[in-house]
Scaffold this motif. Structure first.
Motif, PDB file in Angstrom:
ATOM      1  N   MET A 185       6.346   8.814   5.489  1.00 15.48           N
ATOM      2  CA  MET A 185       6.349  10.659   4.931  1.00 15.48           C
ATOM      3  C   MET A 185       4.943  11.008   5.052  1.00 15.48           C
ATOM      4  O   MET A 185       3.952   9.056   5.382  1.00 15.48           O
ATOM      5  N   ARG A 186       4.081  11.784   4.832  1.00 17.62           N
ATOM      6  CA  ARG A 186       2.209  11.591   4.716  1.00 17.62           C
ATOM      7  C   ARG A 186       1.723  12.045   2.912  1.00 17.62           C
ATOM      8  O   ARG A 186       2.478  13.601   2.896  1.00 17.62           O
ATOM      9  N   ARG A 187       1.027  11.985   2.687  1.00 16.31           N
ATOM     10  CA  ARG A 187       0.613  13.050   1.962  1.00 16.31           C
ATOM     11  C   ARG A 187      -1.135  13.014   2.078  1.00 16.31           C
ATOM     12  O   ARG A 187      -1.550  12.889   3.395  1.00 16.31           O
ATOM     13  N   THR A 188      -1.477  13.752   1.573  1.00 12.20           N
ATOM     14  CA  THR A 188      -3.444  14.287   1.662  1.00 12.20           C
ATOM     15  C   THR A 188      -3.782  13.673   0.153  1.00 12.20           C
ATOM     16  O   THR A 188      -3.761  13.925  -0.572  1.00 12.20           O
ATOM     17  N   VAL A 192      -2.939  10.726   5.239  1.00 15.13           N
ATOM     18  CA  VAL A 192      -2.733   9.476   4.758  1.00 15.13           C
ATOM     19  C   VAL A 192      -1.543   9.190   4.987  1.00 15.13           C
ATOM     20  O   VAL A 192      -0.563  10.044   4.501  1.00 15.13           O
ATOM     21  N   VAL A 193      -0.259   8.743   6.392  1.00 11.38           N
ATOM     22  CA  VAL A 193       0.528   8.486   6.673  1.00 11.38           C
ATOM     23  C   VAL A 193       0.469   7.311   6.164  1.00 11.38           C
ATOM     24  O   VAL A 193       0.597   6.119   6.071  1.00 11.38           O
ATOM     25  N   LEU A 194       1.981   7.227   5.249  1.00 14.80           N
ATOM     26  CA  LEU A 194       2.722   6.186   4.608  1.00 14.80           C
ATOM     27  C   LEU A 194       3.994   5.461   6.070  1.00 14.80           C
ATOM     28  O   LEU A 194       4.674   6.413   6.323  1.00 14.80           O
ATOM     29  N   TRP A 195       3.763   4.891   6.479  1.00 13.17           N
ATOM     30  CA  TRP A 195       5.300   4.453   7.729  1.00 13.17           C
ATOM     31  C   TRP A 195       5.331   3.446   7.019  1.00 13.17           C
ATOM     32  O   TRP A 195       6.326   1.762   6.618  1.00 13.17           O
ATOM     33  N   TYR A 196       6.900   4.161   7.078  1.00 13.55           N
ATOM     34  CA  TYR A 196       8.412   3.364   5.913  1.00 13.55           C
ATOM     35  C   TYR A 196       8.824   2.151   7.079  1.00 13.55           C
ATOM     36  O   TYR A 196       9.201   0.947   6.815  1.00 13.55           O
ATOM     37  N   ILE A 197       8.969   2.941   8.158  1.00 14.26           N
ATOM     38  CA  ILE A 197       9.579   1.065   9.328  1.00 14.26           C
ATOM     39  C   ILE A 197       8.402   0.795   9.528  1.00 14.26           C
ATOM     40  O   ILE A 197       8.980  -1.230   9.959  1.00 14.26           O
ATOM     41  N   SER A 198       6.944   0.103   8.984  1.00 12.67           N
ATOM     42  CA  SER A 198       6.151  -0.693   9.239  1.00 12.67           C
ATOM     43  C   SER A 198       6.657  -1.274   7.771  1.00 12.67           C
ATOM     44  O   SER A 198       6.410  -2.890   7.831  1.00 12.67           O
ATOM     45  N   GLY A 199       6.825  -1.195   6.638  1.00 13.84           N
ATOM     46  CA  GLY A 199       6.895  -1.616   5.825  1.00 13.84           C
ATOM     47  C   GLY A 199       8.577  -2.144   5.782  1.00 13.84           C
ATOM     48  O   GLY A 199       8.408  -3.253   5.031  1.00 13.84           O
ATOM     49  N   PRO A 228       0.673   9.766  -6.902  1.00 12.09           N
ATOM     50  CA  PRO A 228       0.610  11.278  -6.864  1.00 12.09           C
ATOM     51  C   PRO A 228      -0.478  12.513  -6.987  1.00 12.09           C
ATOM     52  O   PRO A 228      -1.017  12.838  -6.397  1.00 12.09           O
ATOM     53  N   GLU A 229      -1.087  11.697  -8.287  1.00  5.66           N
ATOM     54  CA  GLU A 229      -2.443  12.441  -8.447  1.00  5.66           C
ATOM     55  C   GLU A 229      -3.343  11.871  -7.430  1.00  5.66           C
ATOM     56  O   GLU A 229      -4.554  12.485  -7.319  1.00  5.66           O
ATOM     57  N   ILE A 230      -3.533  11.259  -6.683  1.00  4.30           N
ATOM     58  CA  ILE A 230      -4.828  10.825  -5.642  1.00  4.30           C
ATOM     59  C   ILE A 230      -4.054  10.513  -4.303  1.00  4.30           C
ATOM     60  O   ILE A 230      -4.480  11.040  -3.594  1.00  4.30           O
ATOM     61  N   PHE A 231      -2.752  10.730  -4.076  1.00  4.09           N
ATOM     62  CA  PHE A 231      -1.970  10.948  -2.711  1.00  4.09           C
ATOM     63  C   PHE A 231      -0.686  12.321  -2.920  1.00  4.09           C
ATOM     64  O   PHE A 231      -0.080  11.677  -3.611  1.00  4.09           O
ATOM     65  N   SER A 232      -1.488  13.813  -2.921  1.00  4.94           N
ATOM     66  CA  SER A 232      -0.655  14.316  -2.595  1.00  4.94           C
ATOM     67  C   SER A 232       0.013  14.881  -1.776  1.00  4.94           C
ATOM     68  O   SER A 232       0.039  15.059  -0.613  1.00  4.94           O
ATOM     69  N   ASP A 280       1.097  -1.560  -0.216  1.00  2.00           N
ATOM     70  CA  ASP A 280       0.091  -0.018  -0.133  1.00  2.00           C
ATOM     71  C   ASP A 280       0.998   1.057   0.202  1.00  2.00           C
ATOM     72  O   ASP A 280       0.409   2.250  -0.158  1.00  2.00           O
ATOM     73  N   ILE A 281       2.064   1.522   0.537  1.00  2.00           N
ATOM     74  CA  ILE A 281       2.870   2.341   0.620  1.00  2.00           C
ATOM     75  C   ILE A 281       3.247   2.917  -0.391  1.00  2.00           C
ATOM     76  O   ILE A 281       3.485   3.815  -0.997  1.00  2.00           O
ATOM     77  N   ARG A 282       3.491   1.531  -1.564  1.00  2.17           N
ATOM     78  CA  ARG A 282       4.391   1.575  -2.765  1.00  2.17           C
ATOM     79  C   ARG A 282       3.368   2.246  -4.073  1.00  2.17           C
ATOM     80  O   ARG A 282       3.699   2.883  -4.828  1.00  2.17           O
ATOM     81  N   MET A 283       2.232   1.643  -3.537  1.00  5.07           N
ATOM     82  CA  MET A 283       1.163   2.092  -4.238  1.00  5.07           C
ATOM     83  C   MET A 283       0.986   3.849  -4.637  1.00  5.07           C
ATOM     84  O   MET A 283       0.708   4.275  -5.293  1.00  5.07           O
TER      85      MET A 283
END
Length: 424
Positions: A311-314, A332-339, A77-81, A69-72
């Motif tokens: 990193m976070r997106r909107t 929407v927060v992308l948790w690299y530590i979890s991935g 970026p058109e969906i997750f700004s 999901d983080i990679r997606m």
């Protein structure tokens, strides 16, 4: 926008709480394992933060804990700004503008400024930077190797990126260099009361940003008048599609690079020494064949430590991820530590294994247009430093770190170490 809530993220796990980020990293890793298994896209209340007045700190956030999901999200970026901010905590728009540069932008301006940066990062310039890194790593180990004990963070982890940063930007020895490196090293420590002292979170952050802007304001006209062989000169001269950076854009970029070359690499080097101290069998493997094993060892250090926690997106539109209905405008927060601990990606993800192959970690992001430009330089720094350390003082041991209380950088404030002194 999704309605706020006061409930924890999931069960007794509360990613919004300062107390969660004061836990030992092993406890946090286990909490993320629970989320990946039971609730991989959870909703959290607004983060506990002083960066905004309470009446404005009203936005909760979704979390992506699975690497897929983080990679997606990273590649759409058109969906997750990125334009509304890149941390789970909100800053005022003016704070984002002066501190986060093009990583908090979307196309087309992001593409233009990144293109300018790529021009400055051309191969011949990078070869010069790599030579500086190797030299600084060798000098620093020489300066501390005869001591036999000391705080590795103070002796090496703080000094190496500071010296590299000074070389990057051609900072003269003395007050200007000290002002810039001190500001860069404290800028991301707003969540840690030991770093913050009696300042508020916003005071620490903006004070560091303004110090860096003041340094950049002195240097930019100098580099235009008298170009040098340094990154700031290259950035002043670089262009993409006939455009150059404005002074304000250069100042924000200076802040971004100051943090990237100081804070993240500083903590990655300390995390590496800690990891090899905690797992002596892996240190023995590395020491046995440093030249042959250093590259996969660096990759495993990056996966294991995940120097950048998130990193976070909107969301720009309504989107459903694993059944969670994310609304336009939601954070929407992308948790690299979890991935980087995802059981669907890594065999034995909680094992530190320098022979891990393949090792598709996301320490530098999940791909897409915001993939970290500094990944190659970070690898060079770790490779150079670890080669020097484990060739010359291979029995260094530092098993008791003082971790930084932070939700953005996976930091270590102190790392007491001992080793057999190198003879002079």
């Amino acid at each position: 926008m999704t309605a706020p809530t006061t409930a924890p993220t999931h069960g007794d796990i509360d990613l919004s709480a300062r107390s969660f980020w004061a836990k030992h990293p092993d406890e946090r890793d286990q909490a993320f394992a629970v989320l990946r298994r039971e609730n991989p896209v959870p909703w959290s209340r607004p983060a506990e933060s002083d960066l905004l007045p309470p009446e404005l700190n009203t936005h909760g956030f979704w979390s992506l804990t699975k690497q897929e999901d983080i990679r997606m999200a990273s590649r759409h970026p058109e969906i997750f700004s990125s334009a509304q901010g890149i941390t789970m905590e909100d800053f005022a728009p003016e704070a984002r503008e002066v501190a986060q540069s093009f990583i908090a932008m979307d196309a087309p301006r992001h593409a233009q400024l990144r293109g300018i940066t790529m021009d400055a990062f051309k191969p011949k310039n990078m070869r010069r930077l790599e030579s500086w890194i190797r030299g600084h790593a060798r000098d620093l180990v020489t300066e501390m190797s005869h001591l036999g004990e000391g705080d590795f963070v103070e002796l090496v982890s703080v000094k190496l990126p500071a010296r590299i940063f000074g070389s990057f930007f051609g900072l003269p020895e003395g007050e200007i260099r000290d002002q810039a490196t001190n500001a860069a090293q404290r800028l991301l420590g707003w969540t840690d009361p030991r770093v913050r002292g009696d300042q508020s979170e916003l005071e620490l952050f903006m004070g560091a940003v303004m110090d860096l802007h003041a340094v950049a304001a002195q240097l930019i006209p100098q580099r235009r008048a008298e170009p040098g062989e340094d990154l700031l000169t290259w950035m002043v001269q670089a262009e993409f599609d006939g455009k150059k950076m404005t002074d304000d854009e250069l100042k924000a970029f200076f802040v971004l690079l100051a943090v990237a070359s100081n804070d993240t690499t500083r903590h990655a080097s300390a995390q590496a020494i800690y990891a090899f101290s905690r797992f002596p069998d892996q240190k023995a493997l590395l020491v046995e064949d440093i030249e042959g094993r250093i590259d996969p060892a660096v990759e495993e250090v990056l996966r294991w430590s995940s120097p950048l926690l998130h990193m976070r997106r909107t969301a720009t539109q309504d989107v459903t991820v694993r059944g969670s209905e994310i609304k336009a405008g939601d954070k929407v927060v992308l948790w690299y530590i979890s991935g980087n601990r995802d059981e669907d990606v890594f065999t034995d993800p909680f094992t530190f294994d320098i022979a891990r192959n393949p090792n598709p970690h996301i320490a530098f992001g999940g791909g897409g247009p915001h993939f970290c430009l500094g990944g190659a330089l970070a690898r060079t720094m770790l490779r150079s430093l670890l080669t020097e350390v484990y060739t010359r003082i291979p029995d260094i041991c530092a098993p008791q770190p003082e971790f930084q209380i932070a939700n953005f950088i996976n930091g270590i404030n102190r790392l007491p170490a001992t080793w057999t002194p190198e003879k002079r």
